[in-house]
Design an enzyme around this catalytic site. Structure first.
Site, short mmCIF file in Angstrom:
data_model
loop_
_atom_site.label_atom_id
_atom_site.label_comp_id
_atom_site.label_asym_id
_atom_site.label_seq_id
_atom_site.Cartn_x
_atom_site.Cartn_y
_atom_site.Cartn_z
N CYS A 262 14.00 54.99 16.60
CA CYS A 262 14.99 55.89 15.99
C CYS A 262 15.66 56.73 17.07
O CYS A 262 16.86 57.00 17.00
CB CYS A 262 14.33 56.78 14.95
SG CYS A 262 13.11 55.95 13.91
N CYS B 39 15.26 47.93 11.70
CA CYS B 39 15.23 48.44 10.33
C CYS B 39 16.58 48.39 9.64
O CYS B 39 16.67 48.63 8.45
CB CYS B 39 14.76 49.89 10.35
SG CYS B 39 15.86 50.90 11.34
FE1 FES Z 1 14.86 52.66 11.90
FE2 FES Z 1 14.25 55.17 11.95
S1 FES Z 1 13.18 53.61 10.90
S2 FES Z 1 16.04 54.23 12.72
#
Ligand code: FES
Length: 137
Positions: A106, A37
């Protein structure tokens, strides 16, 4: 997707946001990014002469779960030896925060940041870095 109360608590009231003196040889800094992400986390530890973590700070440019994971990690780190801190597993964070499967990476970010900070401290103080052999869930 619903966040758990604990995620919302850490997200709205994050613990230990801040910066420690990167130049100090008693401070270890871990800076990691999630390829999934693009979120980035910096986690720092202050270590005393007995290799016990006396303070921890973080700054996370990322999603709510990443902020909550790093906030929780700094709480867990304080008072632990660097060896015990090395044993913190991302799945402990997943469990504590009740993260759903799409948010597991995460928590991996937080575990990686902890290990990177400890290894930075180790190398600064003449110790071998510890390789992370772990395969993340
Ligand atoms: Fe990537 Fe949480 S969506 S660290």
């Amino acid at each position: 997707m619903a966040y758990s109360d604990k995620v919302i608590d850490h997200y709205t009231n994050p613990r230990n946001v801040g910066t420690l003196d990167k130049a100090s040889h008693k401070v270890g800094t871990g800076l990691v990014g999630a390829p999934e992400c693009g979120d980035v986390m910096r986690l720092q530890i202050q270590v005393d002469d007995n290799n016990v973590i006396t303070d921890a700070k973080f700054k996370t440019f990322g999603c709510g779960s990443a902020i909550a994971s790093s906030s929780l990690a700094t709480e867990w780190l304080k008072g632990k030896s660097i060896d015990d801190a090395m044993k913190i597993d991302n799945m402990d964070i997943v469990e504590e925060l009740a993260l759903p499967p799409v948010k597991i990476h995460c928590s991996v970010l937080a575990e990686d940041a902890i290990k990177a900070a400890i290894n930075d401290y180790r190398v600064k103080n003449g110790m071998e870095p510890i390789a992370s052999e772990k395969v993340h869930h």
